[in-house]
Design a protein around this motif. Structure first.
Motif: not given
Length: 613
Positions: A131-136, A166-174
């Protein structure tokens, strides 16, 4: 075999240096004349076989070290084999407030499951909720069952939509190549320029639109005090007029109801007048079956609140502190914690764990050096300092404490009154049209202050500064040129004294004041991320949803991808993403560096004369 950065292979030219040195240093043995054998044939002394082998071995080791270093920097990788495909899929599931519209989150779960099923076979899949905070929620893994189980466990929350984090957190996991599948309702307010990120060119972004726009949403977007009651603001984002029922709750119990008509695309106010005396908090709720339920209630903290902690430095009770304490005790909405302290205790109090919001100096002829240093640190970190003149203050000490360029001088040459120099200043805004009433205060003694480096907020009728301000670090210093103790003026018995003291302390403590309302995104650590009233540092704080999340306006998929394209604006790499992914998975450069270190170690042993046989 190929190289990710072949330009570094040019460094192999440096291998010519040890070869050239080896050739230049070859020389014949020196001639030695012997008188007894001068008739013998002259022949050069040949180098021994062992010495020649040693020099050749040293040359080979030095050349090998340089070649291995150049190859390691060039990042070698093997081209053969199947082409590397998207090796990680991250499903980014929107769990913001707007996803709570009827039936919307159920469709979101279905789309998230489909994204997992469509990921390339045998490749890892992960889950990010945002939402306003992304979570893996689930780290990338080949086991799809755990990701599907996590998707089934998700529920919409109360936060606002933010796509950038959210996109930044998802990229960190790739790692290497990958894809991000964003499952969302495409809310327009989710793009925030301040949260832009740069995505790797090897990361593909896809959008799974949940559809089903709920444009008939009603929301409570404001709640505030209005006289003895409260006023609520209801927003209608739909295309038709709505009649809605509103309920007032006081300290968790239903108190009264009302019904209002909200025009399409506009807002309407509803007022509740019956707020019981001493109520700690109120809430207003509306009935909206067609929109998302998270924004159908709003909370407000009422009643007295513990105010900021103020240390009052004084030599005796009669030097103004008594009147200040009575004035601060007259507040209905906030209770200030005023603690009298002797000058010798000031330094210790400012270094205690409980934060001091302001220091009020009304007395004290001597403040020691450690206390002065503590005051400066207090100001630099956002604290406040108020100094009020009076017979119990030493002018030289005041000059050093407040930062005056010259010590103040006492003047008592007749009656003067007060006039605000800047009526727009926060201290005088509370007076409104009653600002001229300050002219009724009579001052018989005042300080003559040096104004250099200060902003004058009020003056006496003879033109001299009455109230001055200056910034020190993040804090503020206020200097009042007369006393608060009824010795030099009649200010403490004037009706303007109470609001003046309140607004002055509010002004200098604003940097350290706790707000009465926070959005869900700003909820402190440990507090629930949902609307309600919580205790923060001994104060009650209302947590409400961000009104921007109640706007159902959406963007289409093309506009979202255009935004994602802007996010992905990055310099072109030297090699393709496929080559980068291959090299990242092989990492042969590490073996090259290890072999180089072995070659250098062997060269050191041989050059040092170590005998291997």
């Amino acid at each position: 075999m190929s190289f990710l950065y072949p330009v570094f292979l040019l460094g192999a030219v440096a291998a010519a240096v040890p070869i050239l040195l080896h050739l230049l240093r070859r020389e014949a043995a020196p001639e030695v004349r012997f008188s007894a054998v001068r008739f013998l044939r002259r022949e050069p002394t040949e180098q021994s076989r062992r010495q020649r082998l040693r020099e050749l071995l040293l040359l080979a080791l030095r050349v090998a070290a340089i070649l291995l270093l150049a190859a390691a920097f060039a990042r070698p990788y093997i081209v053969g084999g199947a082409r590397v495909t998207s090796n990680v899929t991250i499903v980014a599931l929107d769990t913001s407030l707007s996803m709570g519209a009827p039936g919307r989150f159920e469709r979101a779960r279905d789309l998230a499951r489909s994204a997992v099923d469509q990921a390339p076979a045998g490749t890892p899949v992960g889950l990010v909720t945002f939402d306003d905070r992304p979570t893996l929620a689930v780290e990338p893994r080949v086991d799809r069952a755990s990701v599907l189980k996590a998707i089934d466990a998700q529920r919409p929350g109360f936060g606002a939509t933010q796509y950038g984090p959210a996109l930044a957190r998802a990229q960190d996991a790739i790692t290497g190549l990958g894809r991000i599948v964003v499952v969302t309702d495409l809310q327009r307010g989710g793009w925030d320029e301040a949260a832009r990120v740069v995505l790797s060119p090897g990361v593909e972004v896809r959008v799974a639109d949940v559809g089903g726009s709920a444009t008939e949403n009603l929301a409570l977007v404001g709640l505030q005090r209005s006289g003895a009651g409260v006023l609520a603001v209801v927003q209608n984002a739909g295309s038709r007029n709505r009649d809605v029922g509103a309920r007032l709750r006081v300290d968790g119990r239903d108190a009264s109801t009302s019904r209002i008509r909200v025009p399409a695309g506009e807002t309407a106010d509803v007022t509740f007048d019956a707020i019981p005396q001493g109520a700690a908090s109120v809430a207003v709720a509306i009935d909206d079956a067609g929109g998302w339920p998270g924004d159908d209630i709003r909370y407000l903290v009422t009643g007295p609140q513990p105010g900021p902690r103020v240390i009052a430095v004084t030599d005796r009770q009669s030097d103004g502190l008594l009147f200040v304490q009575r004035a601060l005790g007259a507040g209905a909405d906030e209770t200030f914690r005023v603690e009298p302290a002797q000058p010798a205790a000031l330094g210790r109090l400012l270094t205690e764990g409980d934060s001091v919001a302001a220091v009020l100096v009304t007395g004290g002829r001597v403040i020691d050096r450690p206390a002065l240093d503590a005051v400066r640190r207090h100001l630099a970190s956002g604290g406040g300092l108020i100094v009020a003149a009076g017979p119990a203050l030493e002018p030289d000490m005041v000059a050093e404490l407040a930062g005056l360029r010259a010590a103040p001088r006492v003047r008592g040459d007749g009656d003067v009154s007060l006039a605000a120099a800047d009526t727009r200043h926060p201290i005088f805004q509370a007076f409104g049209s009653a600002v001229p009433s300050l002219g009724g205060i009579r001052f018989t003694r005042t300080w003559d202050l040096n104004e250099d480096g200060w902003v004058v907020l009020a003056r006496f009728t003879d033109g001299r500064a009455a109230l001055m301000e200056r910034r020190v670090g993040e804090g503020r210093v206020l200097l009042f040129a007369s006393d608060f103790g009824h010795a030099w003026n009649d200010f403490p018995v004037h009706p303007a004294f109470v609001p003046f003291v309140h607004e002055t302390i509010r002004y200098v403590t604003r940097a350290r004041r706790s707000p009465r309302e926070l959005f869900v995104a700003d909820a402190p650590e440990g507090a629930p991320r949902r609307p309600g009233v919580v205790a923060v540092s001994g104060r009650r704080v209302a947590i409400n949803v961000d009104p921007r999340e109640s706007d159902p306006a959406q963007i289409d998929e093309a506009a979202f991808k255009a935004g994602a394209g802007q996010l992905r604006a990055a310099p072109a790499p030297d090699k393709s993403a496929d080559a980068r992914a291959r090299e990242e998975s092989q990492r042969y450069w590490r073996y090259g560096l290890m072999l180089m270190l072995v070659a250098l170690a062997a060269e050191g042993l041989v050059a040092g004369g170590y005998r291997f046989a």
